[in-house]
Design an enzyme around this catalytic site. Structure first.
Site, PDB file in Angstrom:
ATOM      1  N   TRP A  20     -82.138  21.618 -13.359  1.00 59.88           N
ATOM      2  CA  TRP A  20     -82.404  21.150 -11.789  1.00 59.88           C
ATOM      3  C   TRP A  20     -83.770  21.535 -11.382  1.00 59.88           C
ATOM      4  O   TRP A  20     -84.331  22.588 -11.773  1.00 59.88           O
ATOM      5  CB  TRP A  20     -81.208  21.841 -10.868  1.00 59.88           C
ATOM      6  CG  TRP A  20     -81.557  21.524  -9.464  1.00 59.88           C
ATOM      7  CD1 TRP A  20     -81.686  20.213  -9.151  1.00 59.88           C
ATOM      8  CD2 TRP A  20     -81.332  22.399  -8.384  1.00 59.88           C
ATOM      9  NE1 TRP A  20     -81.823  20.323  -7.661  1.00 59.88           N
ATOM     10  CE2 TRP A  20     -81.319  21.593  -7.474  1.00 59.88           C
ATOM     11  CE3 TRP A  20     -81.064  23.835  -8.117  1.00 59.88           C
ATOM     12  CZ2 TRP A  20     -81.434  22.127  -6.061  1.00 59.88           C
ATOM     13  CZ3 TRP A  20     -80.843  24.257  -6.957  1.00 59.88           C
ATOM     14  CH2 TRP A  20     -81.034  23.316  -5.916  1.00 59.88           C
ATOM     15  N   TYR A  48     -80.234  14.886 -10.952  1.00 57.08           N
ATOM     16  CA  TYR A  48     -81.613  15.629 -11.209  1.00 57.08           C
ATOM     17  C   TYR A  48     -82.539  14.670 -11.482  1.00 57.08           C
ATOM     18  O   TYR A  48     -83.721  15.022 -11.656  1.00 57.08           O
ATOM     19  CB  TYR A  48     -81.588  16.454 -12.441  1.00 57.08           C
ATOM     20  CG  TYR A  48     -80.231  17.577 -12.149  1.00 57.08           C
ATOM     21  CD1 TYR A  48     -79.794  17.766 -10.861  1.00 57.08           C
ATOM     22  CD2 TYR A  48     -79.861  18.538 -13.295  1.00 57.08           C
ATOM     23  CE1 TYR A  48     -78.588  18.751 -10.584  1.00 57.08           C
ATOM     24  CE2 TYR A  48     -78.720  19.530 -12.968  1.00 57.08           C
ATOM     25  CZ  TYR A  48     -78.334  19.657 -11.684  1.00 57.08           C
ATOM     26  OH  TYR A  48     -77.373  20.661 -11.525  1.00 57.08           O
ATOM     27  N   LYS A 226     -82.019  28.402 -15.324  1.00 63.76           N
ATOM     28  CA  LYS A 226     -83.312  27.537 -15.584  1.00 63.76           C
ATOM     29  C   LYS A 226     -84.577  28.291 -15.583  1.00 63.76           C
ATOM     30  O   LYS A 226     -84.651  29.251 -14.763  1.00 63.76           O
ATOM     31  CB  LYS A 226     -83.198  26.666 -14.126  1.00 63.76           C
ATOM     32  CG  LYS A 226     -84.530  25.460 -13.927  1.00 63.76           C
ATOM     33  CD  LYS A 226     -85.111  26.054 -13.007  1.00 63.76           C
ATOM     34  CE  LYS A 226     -86.556  25.476 -12.916  1.00 63.76           C
ATOM     35  NZ  LYS A 226     -87.293  25.879 -11.478  1.00 63.76           N
ATOM     36  N   THR A 228     -88.918  27.962 -16.078  1.00 63.70           N
ATOM     37  CA  THR A 228     -90.200  26.943 -16.426  1.00 63.70           C
ATOM     38  C   THR A 228     -90.846  27.815 -17.498  1.00 63.70           C
ATOM     39  O   THR A 228     -91.614  27.163 -18.356  1.00 63.70           O
ATOM     40  CB  THR A 228     -90.817  26.701 -15.107  1.00 63.70           C
ATOM     41  OG1 THR A 228     -89.786  26.538 -14.021  1.00 63.70           O
ATOM     42  CG2 THR A 228     -91.840  25.567 -15.224  1.00 63.70           C
ATOM     43  N   ILE A 233     -88.065  31.656 -20.175  1.00 59.80           N
ATOM     44  CA  ILE A 233     -87.053  30.921 -20.967  1.00 59.80           C
ATOM     45  C   ILE A 233     -86.701  31.903 -22.184  1.00 59.80           C
ATOM     46  O   ILE A 233     -85.672  31.959 -22.715  1.00 59.80           O
ATOM     47  CB  ILE A 233     -87.771  29.774 -21.559  1.00 59.80           C
ATOM     48  CG1 ILE A 233     -88.140  28.658 -20.545  1.00 59.80           C
ATOM     49  CG2 ILE A 233     -86.988  29.132 -22.722  1.00 59.80           C
ATOM     50  CD1 ILE A 233     -88.986  27.598 -20.749  1.00 59.80           C
ATOM     51  N   GLU A 235     -86.826  35.475 -22.546  1.00 56.80           N
ATOM     52  CA  GLU A 235     -86.459  36.581 -22.012  1.00 56.80           C
ATOM     53  C   GLU A 235     -84.821  36.284 -21.959  1.00 56.80           C
ATOM     54  O   GLU A 235     -84.042  36.949 -22.233  1.00 56.80           O
ATOM     55  CB  GLU A 235     -86.977  36.764 -20.585  1.00 56.80           C
ATOM     56  CG  GLU A 235     -86.820  38.098 -19.991  1.00 56.80           C
ATOM     57  CD  GLU A 235     -87.789  38.227 -18.810  1.00 56.80           C
ATOM     58  OE1 GLU A 235     -89.025  38.142 -18.964  1.00 56.80           O
ATOM     59  OE2 GLU A 235     -87.060  38.409 -17.601  1.00 56.80           O
TER      60      GLU A 235
HETATM   61  N1  LIG Z   1     -73.282  22.186 -10.611  1.00 55.99           N
HETATM   62  C1  LIG Z   1     -74.100  22.208  -9.545  1.00 55.99           C
HETATM   63  O1  LIG Z   1     -73.649  21.751  -8.441  1.00 55.99           O
HETATM   64  C2  LIG Z   1     -75.391  23.127  -9.665  1.00 55.99           C
HETATM   65  C3  LIG Z   1     -75.930  23.507  -8.661  1.00 55.99           C
HETATM   66  C4  LIG Z   1     -77.161  24.519  -8.980  1.00 55.99           C
HETATM   67  C5  LIG Z   1     -77.674  24.630 -10.331  1.00 55.99           C
HETATM   68  N2  LIG Z   1     -76.877  24.008 -11.159  1.00 55.99           N
HETATM   69  C6  LIG Z   1     -77.382  24.028 -12.516  1.00 55.99           C
HETATM   70  O2  LIG Z   1     -77.815  25.625 -13.046  1.00 55.99           O
HETATM   71  C7  LIG Z   1     -78.898  25.730 -13.326  1.00 55.99           C
HETATM   72  C8  LIG Z   1     -79.473  26.962 -13.047  1.00 55.99           C
HETATM   73  O3  LIG Z   1     -79.433  27.154 -11.536  1.00 55.99           O
HETATM   74  P1  LIG Z   1     -80.609  27.362 -10.629  1.00 55.99           P
HETATM   75  O4  LIG Z   1     -81.800  26.562 -11.135  1.00 55.99           O
HETATM   76  O5  LIG Z   1     -80.178  27.006  -9.141  1.00 55.99           O
HETATM   77  O6  LIG Z   1     -81.094  28.960 -10.643  1.00 55.99           O
HETATM   78  P2  LIG Z   1     -81.067  30.289 -11.513  1.00 55.99           P
HETATM   79  O7  LIG Z   1     -81.134  29.803 -13.106  1.00 55.99           O
HETATM   80  O8  LIG Z   1     -80.219  31.193 -11.098  1.00 55.99           O
HETATM   81  O9  LIG Z   1     -82.621  30.576 -11.259  1.00 55.99           O
HETATM   82  C9  LIG Z   1     -84.010  29.847 -11.478  1.00 55.99           C
HETATM   83  C10 LIG Z   1     -84.958  30.552 -11.067  1.00 55.99           C
HETATM   84  O10 LIG Z   1     -85.033  31.898 -11.468  1.00 55.99           O
HETATM   85  C11 LIG Z   1     -86.276  32.037 -12.202  1.00 55.99           C
HETATM   86  N3  LIG Z   1     -86.092  32.723 -13.439  1.00 55.99           N
HETATM   87  C12 LIG Z   1     -85.641  32.197 -14.267  1.00 55.99           C
HETATM   88  N4  LIG Z   1     -85.470  33.120 -15.501  1.00 55.99           N
HETATM   89  C13 LIG Z   1     -86.183  34.070 -15.026  1.00 55.99           C
HETATM   90  C14 LIG Z   1     -86.247  35.619 -15.520  1.00 55.99           C
HETATM   91  N5  LIG Z   1     -85.996  35.931 -16.683  1.00 55.99           N
HETATM   92  N6  LIG Z   1     -87.040  36.333 -14.721  1.00 55.99           N
HETATM   93  C15 LIG Z   1     -87.374  35.987 -13.286  1.00 55.99           C
HETATM   94  N7  LIG Z   1     -87.172  34.796 -12.873  1.00 55.99           N
HETATM   95  C16 LIG Z   1     -86.535  34.150 -13.557  1.00 55.99           C
HETATM   96  C17 LIG Z   1     -86.861  30.749 -12.472  1.00 55.99           C
HETATM   97  O11 LIG Z   1     -88.190  30.675 -12.246  1.00 55.99           O
HETATM   98  P3  LIG Z   1     -89.460  29.867 -13.241  1.00 55.99           P
HETATM   99  O12 LIG Z   1     -88.683  28.294 -13.237  1.00 55.99           O
HETATM  100  O13 LIG Z   1     -90.760  29.899 -12.421  1.00 55.99           O
HETATM  101  O14 LIG Z   1     -89.487  30.417 -14.659  1.00 55.99           O
HETATM  102  C18 LIG Z   1     -86.249  29.927 -11.095  1.00 55.99           C
HETATM  103  O15 LIG Z   1     -87.129  30.265 -10.063  1.00 55.99           O
HETATM  104  C19 LIG Z   1     -79.702  24.555 -12.487  1.00 55.99           C
HETATM  105  O16 LIG Z   1     -81.032  24.356 -13.338  1.00 55.99           O
HETATM  106  C20 LIG Z   1     -78.831  23.434 -13.058  1.00 55.99           C
HETATM  107  O17 LIG Z   1     -78.874  23.148 -14.261  1.00 55.99           O
HETATM  108  C21 LIG Z   1     -75.865  22.993 -11.012  1.00 55.99           C
END
Ligand SMILES: NC(=O)c1ccc[n+]([C@@H]2O[C@H](COP(=O)([O-])OP(=O)(O)OC[C@H]3O[C@@H](n4cnc5c(N)ncnc54)[C@H](OP(=O)(O)O)[C@@H]3O)[C@@H](O)[C@H]2O)c1
Length: 271
Positions: A20, A48, A226, A228, A233, A235
């Site tokens: 996303w 997306y 998710k 970037t 990625i 970790e």
């Molecule tokens: N079905 C649905 O309705 C729905 C809704 C929301 C999300 N999703 C799916 O779930 C995925 C994940 O959810 P999300 O993107 O909302 O949130 P998430 O994965 O909980 O968090 C992503 C954020 O955390 C940061 N991050 C990632 N790994 C990290 C780490 N090891 N240490 C510190 N910060 C870290 C990322 O930073 P950087 O990018 O700067 O690395 C980004 O800002 C989405 O991409 C999507 O595929 C589905």
């Protein structure tokens, strides 16, 4: 990579890569990095707008189709039978794939009978366009309504992280043989600061994200963080090496709960 069964023929890796907000050429590097590091499960959605770049990166990776698990989701305005079938065909076209491993109803829509949507999903499955049928953002009652159709629902992708652990929904889904995928598994970064999480990270000499992702994996929950940056990625991937002790799993289970984070105005949650 550890997997769990969705149905008799399909297994899903417990860790996937969320996409996303990763769109266009900006998505290329993170996707390439994820595949290089070892991720073999990608989560996307029509909403997306990144099917094309994912398809390109998958094609260029040279990985055999069966080596990578791909999930996509149909948007809530496409849940009528003909719309859903068209959306899936377009999605496959954009991804340059002949089938999806898992296809989810992205959000429920009470305007369309669930039977109609799931029958169309079943038709896609019977015709080999998708390997497993699932849902997303379904509450307990939605799950009951879906199960009543008699069509096999294999997965419910929902917001789930330490401060919103969905205990009741998880138990209900388990009773109905529906696996759970945690979206926003680190609460978009917010749960990395929880006291229990930072204390365990210190104790195990690992990153807070690895504590959370290990807790999810050891709870039998699929997670799709998710990220970037390459550091994030990697970790997150290396959380697969972490094993929390039972007493620490309990500490994670007991974290104080907060309201959900993802609540668009069209959501139909009844809890
Ligand atoms: N079905 C649905 O309705 C729905 C809704 C929301 C999300 N999703 C799916 O779930 C995925 C994940 O959810 P999300 O993107 O909302 O949130 P998430 O994965 O909980 O968090 C992503 C954020 O955390 C940061 N991050 C990632 N790994 C990290 C780490 N090891 N240490 C510190 N910060 C870290 C990322 O930073 P950087 O990018 O700067 O690395 C980004 O800002 C989405 O991409 C999507 O595929 C589905």
């Amino acid at each position: 990579m550890q997997t769990i069964h969705l149905n008799t023929t399909t297994q899903i890796p417990l860790l996937g890569f969320g996409t996303w907000q990763l769109t266009g050429e900006e998505a290329r590097k993170p996707l390439e990095t994820a595949l290089e590091i070892g991720y073999r499960h990608i989560d996307t959605a029509d909403y997306y707008h990144n099917h094309q770049i994912i398809g390109t990166v998958l094609e260029e990776s040279g990985l055999p189709r069966e080596a990578v698990f791909v999930t996509s989701k149909v948007w809530r305005s496409d849940l009528r039978s003909e719309d859903l079938i068209r959306a899936c065909e377009r999605t496959l076209d954009e991804l340059k794939l002949t089938y999806l491993d898992l296809y989810l109803i992205h959000w429920p829509n009470k305007e369309v009978p669930i039977m109609e949507t799931l029958e169309a999903m079943q038709e896609l499955k019977d015709n080999g366009l998708i390997r497993a049928i699932g849902v997303s953002n379904f509450d307990l009652q939605h799950i009951d309504e879906a199960v009543k159709t008699g069509i096999e629902i294999t997965n419910n992708q929902v917001e789930l992280h330490p401060s919103f652990n969905q205990k009741r929904l998880r138990e209900h889904c388990a009773k109905n043989h529906v696996t759970i995928t945690a979206y926003s598994p680190i609460a978009q970064g917010m749960d990395l600061k929880l006291k229990v999480v930072t204390q365990l990270a210190k104790q195990y000499e690992i990153k807070p994200s690895q504590v959370i992702l290990a807790w999810l994996r050891q709870s039998g929950i699929i997670a799709i963080p998710k990220a970037t940056s390459k550091a994030h990625i990697k970790e997150n991937y290396e959380s697969l090496l972490v094993q929390l002790k039972p007493e620490d799993m309990n500490k994670m289970d007991e974290i104080e709960q907060q309201p959900r984070m993802v609540l668009p105005d069209f959501a139909e949650f009844r809890d």
